[in-house]
Design a protein around this motif. Structure first.
Motif, short mmCIF file in Angstrom:
data_model
loop_
_atom_site.label_atom_id
_atom_site.label_comp_id
_atom_site.label_asym_id
_atom_site.label_seq_id
_atom_site.Cartn_x
_atom_site.Cartn_y
_atom_site.Cartn_z
N SER A 123 -5.14 10.40 67.14
CA SER A 123 -3.77 10.93 67.16
C SER A 123 -3.38 11.55 65.82
CB SER A 123 -2.78 9.82 67.50
OG SER A 123 -2.82 8.81 66.50
N ARG A 124 -3.96 11.06 64.74
CA ARG A 124 -3.56 11.49 63.39
C ARG A 124 -4.62 11.04 62.40
NH1 ARG A 124 -0.80 6.52 61.67
NH2 ARG A 124 -0.67 5.19 63.50
N LEU A 143 -7.59 10.46 59.69
CA LEU A 143 -9.01 10.81 59.63
C LEU A 143 -9.60 11.09 61.00
CD1 LEU A 143 -11.59 11.12 57.91
CD2 LEU A 143 -11.95 8.64 58.16
N ARG A 181 -4.24 5.59 71.76
CA ARG A 181 -2.96 5.52 72.48
C ARG A 181 -2.40 6.90 72.73
NH1 ARG A 181 -0.20 0.73 69.02
NH2 ARG A 181 -0.77 2.16 67.34
N ASP A 187 -5.02 1.60 74.63
CA ASP A 187 -4.53 0.79 73.51
C ASP A 187 -5.66 -0.15 73.14
OD1 ASP A 187 -3.40 -0.98 71.75
OD2 ASP A 187 -1.60 -1.35 72.95
N LEU A 188 -6.22 0.03 71.96
CA LEU A 188 -7.41 -0.75 71.57
C LEU A 188 -7.08 -2.22 71.30
CD1 LEU A 188 -9.10 1.97 69.37
CD2 LEU A 188 -9.96 1.10 71.55
N ASN A 203 -13.35 4.58 64.35
CA ASN A 203 -12.43 4.98 63.28
C ASN A 203 -11.06 4.30 63.35
OD1 ASN A 203 -11.09 7.09 61.33
ND2 ASN A 203 -9.93 7.23 63.26
N TYR A 257 -6.68 -7.27 57.70
CA TYR A 257 -7.41 -5.98 57.60
C TYR A 257 -8.73 -6.18 56.86
CZ TYR A 257 -8.17 -1.05 56.22
OH TYR A 257 -8.69 0.21 56.01
N LYS A 314 -12.52 -5.70 58.36
CA LYS A 314 -13.45 -4.68 57.83
C LYS A 314 -14.76 -5.34 57.38
CE LYS A 314 -11.08 -0.83 58.39
NZ LYS A 314 -11.46 0.10 59.47
N GLY A 324 -12.98 6.08 51.20
CA GLY A 324 -12.20 6.41 50.00
C GLY A 324 -10.70 6.34 50.26
N ILE A 331 -7.55 8.12 51.39
CA ILE A 331 -7.24 9.32 52.19
C ILE A 331 -5.73 9.45 52.35
CG2 ILE A 331 -7.98 10.62 54.23
CD1 ILE A 331 -9.86 8.24 54.89
N THR A 342 -3.18 9.71 54.34
CA THR A 342 -2.78 9.52 55.75
C THR A 342 -1.62 8.54 55.82
OG1 THR A 342 -4.18 7.61 56.10
CG2 THR A 342 -5.20 9.77 56.49
N GLN A 390 -1.94 5.04 54.11
CA GLN A 390 -1.59 4.89 52.69
C GLN A 390 -0.07 4.83 52.52
OE1 GLN A 390 -3.24 4.57 49.71
NE2 GLN A 390 -5.20 4.33 50.74
N1 LIG Z 1 -6.32 6.07 54.52
C1 LIG Z 1 -7.13 5.47 53.64
O1 LIG Z 1 -6.96 5.58 52.42
C2 LIG Z 1 -8.30 4.65 54.13
C3 LIG Z 1 -9.05 3.96 53.17
C4 LIG Z 1 -10.14 3.21 53.59
C5 LIG Z 1 -10.47 3.15 54.92
N2 LIG Z 1 -9.71 3.83 55.84
C6 LIG Z 1 -10.11 3.73 57.23
O2 LIG Z 1 -10.18 5.03 57.79
C7 LIG Z 1 -9.90 4.97 59.21
C8 LIG Z 1 -8.82 5.97 59.55
O3 LIG Z 1 -7.63 5.58 58.87
P1 LIG Z 1 -6.42 6.58 58.65
O4 LIG Z 1 -6.10 6.54 57.22
O5 LIG Z 1 -6.70 7.87 59.33
O6 LIG Z 1 -5.26 5.77 59.42
P2 LIG Z 1 -4.00 6.29 60.23
O7 LIG Z 1 -3.55 7.61 59.76
O8 LIG Z 1 -3.05 5.14 60.20
O9 LIG Z 1 -4.59 6.49 61.72
C9 LIG Z 1 -5.05 5.37 62.41
C10 LIG Z 1 -5.52 5.81 63.79
O10 LIG Z 1 -5.89 4.61 64.51
C11 LIG Z 1 -5.15 4.59 65.74
N3 LIG Z 1 -4.81 3.26 66.20
C12 LIG Z 1 -4.17 2.29 65.53
N4 LIG Z 1 -3.91 1.26 66.35
C13 LIG Z 1 -4.40 1.60 67.58
C14 LIG Z 1 -4.43 0.95 68.85
N5 LIG Z 1 -3.85 -0.24 69.06
N6 LIG Z 1 -5.01 1.61 69.88
C15 LIG Z 1 -5.57 2.83 69.71
N7 LIG Z 1 -5.55 3.49 68.54
C16 LIG Z 1 -4.98 2.87 67.48
C17 LIG Z 1 -3.88 5.35 65.44
O11 LIG Z 1 -3.28 5.74 66.65
P3 LIG Z 1 -1.67 5.61 66.92
O12 LIG Z 1 -1.10 6.93 66.50
O13 LIG Z 1 -1.57 5.34 68.37
O14 LIG Z 1 -1.17 4.47 66.07
C18 LIG Z 1 -4.42 6.49 64.60
O15 LIG Z 1 -4.94 7.50 65.43
C19 LIG Z 1 -9.52 3.51 59.48
O16 LIG Z 1 -10.62 2.80 59.97
C20 LIG Z 1 -9.12 2.99 58.12
O17 LIG Z 1 -9.26 1.60 58.03
C21 LIG Z 1 -8.64 4.56 55.47
#
Ligand SMILES: NC(=O)c1ccc[n+]([C@@H]2O[C@H](COP(=O)([O-])OP(=O)(O)OC[C@H]3O[C@@H](n4cnc5c(N)ncnc54)[C@H](OP(=O)(O)O)[C@@H]3O)[C@@H](O)[C@H]2O)c1
Length: 242
Positions: A10-11, A13, A33, A50-51, A81, A148, A152, A179, A181, A183, A186
């Motif tokens: 949805s948004r 990464l 979702r 919904d995961l 992801n 979290y 992980k 890293g 990101i 999003t 953060q």
């Molecule tokens: N951002 C960072 O700095 C960072 C750093 C280290 C690791 N990561 C990892 O990178 C990956 C992507 O993170 P991101 O930063 O892109 O996060 P994000 O912008 O918060 O996006 C999270 C994604 O996961 C989905 N999700 C969450 N709960 C869900 C559920 N119950 N069912 C289905 N989908 C669900 C969200 O969908 P909804 O729109 O439905 O909520 C969204 O598409 C994650 O594994 C995160 O742990 C991120």
């Protein structure tokens, strides 16, 4: 055709990964979702799920995985992801139901989807790859981010387990710590009150010192270096090395 399955499109990464893979000619299945307006076309399909709803995972994904297998793809890549950063709070303050939900999304779902992936894509002539998106939080305790971090750490063990149990040369599993990101995750972390998330200054510091990298930049590197290129089976990759 090369195929990819990406959770959480949805948004953030996941959206960028799915868009990049479509651009590179992959048939992409997004799972989550909601989908994204940026994703579409005849090579894209979306599976609403919904995961956190553990019993729904197999019912939703089995027919789709069977359909992909029947299309005789050249390769299939699963990117686990999707994740949720909350609940935040130190142990002693957490609500069990929220912890359970976090573990369902961040750990149970990748295990269940990988389990199904191994069962359906069992043909050893098919190039298979599972990429688990982890975090530095798998290695270092994040004060106030326990569920979290624990999930992980478990996700990284899932990679090791897959590699130990599926020895065919056509089966690869790796971990990526992607890293910092730019999003919603953060934003969520840096906006927490310090008494709830004692490590909040870490996230405010990432933002203030301009360390955040756009999701498109990270996705381009992951697709180029970890989806399309040869990788070391079982390895934990960090964004810095891509
Ligand atoms: N951002 C960072 O700095 C960072 C750093 C280290 C690791 N990561 C990892 O990178 C990956 C992507 O993170 P991101 O930063 O892109 O996060 P994000 O912008 O918060 O996006 C999270 C994604 O996961 C989905 N999700 C969450 N709960 C869900 C559920 N119950 N069912 C289905 N989908 C669900 C969200 O969908 P909804 O729109 O439905 O909520 C969204 O598409 C994650 O594994 C995160 O742990 C991120």
């Amino acid at each position: 055709m090369k195929t990819a399955i990406v959770t959480g499109v949805s948004r953030g990464l996941g959206e960028s990964l799915a868009a990049m893979l479509l651009e590179r000619g992959y048939a992409v299945t997004g799972v989550g979702r909601a989908s994204s307006a940026k994703l579409g076309g005849e090579d894209y399909r979306f599976v609403p799920l919904d995961l956190a709803d553990a019993p729904a995972i197999e019912d939703a994904l089995k027919p789709v995985f069977l359909d992909i297998a029947q299309s005789r793809p050249e390769s299939v890549c699963l990117i686990n992801n999707a994740a949720a950063a909350g609940p935040v709070g130190i142990l002693g303050t957490l609500e069990d139901a929220q912890v359970q939900r976090s573990l369902a999304v961040n750990l149970f779902a990748p295990i269940a989807i990988s389990n199904l992936f191994c069962r359906i894509f069992s043909n050893s002539s098919l190039e298979r790859r599972i990429i688990n998106v982890s975090s530095g939080a798998a290695q270092n305790a994040l004060v106030g981010g326990g569920p979290y971090s624990v999930a992980k750490a478990g996700l990284e063990m899932l990679t090791k387990q897959l590699v130990a149990e599926h020895r065919e040369p056509t089966f690869i599993a790796i971990t990526i710590r992607p890293g910092i990101i730019d999003t919603g995750m953060q934003v969520f972390m840096r906006e927490q009150p310090r008494d709830v998330l004692p490590s909040v200054d870490l996230f405010r510091g990432f933002h203030q010192s301009g360390q955040l990298v756009s999701a498109d930049v990270v996705a381009r590197k992951i697709v180029g270096k970890l989806v399309e290129a040869a990788v070391e089976n079982g390895r934990v990759y960090a964004y810095k090395e891509l």
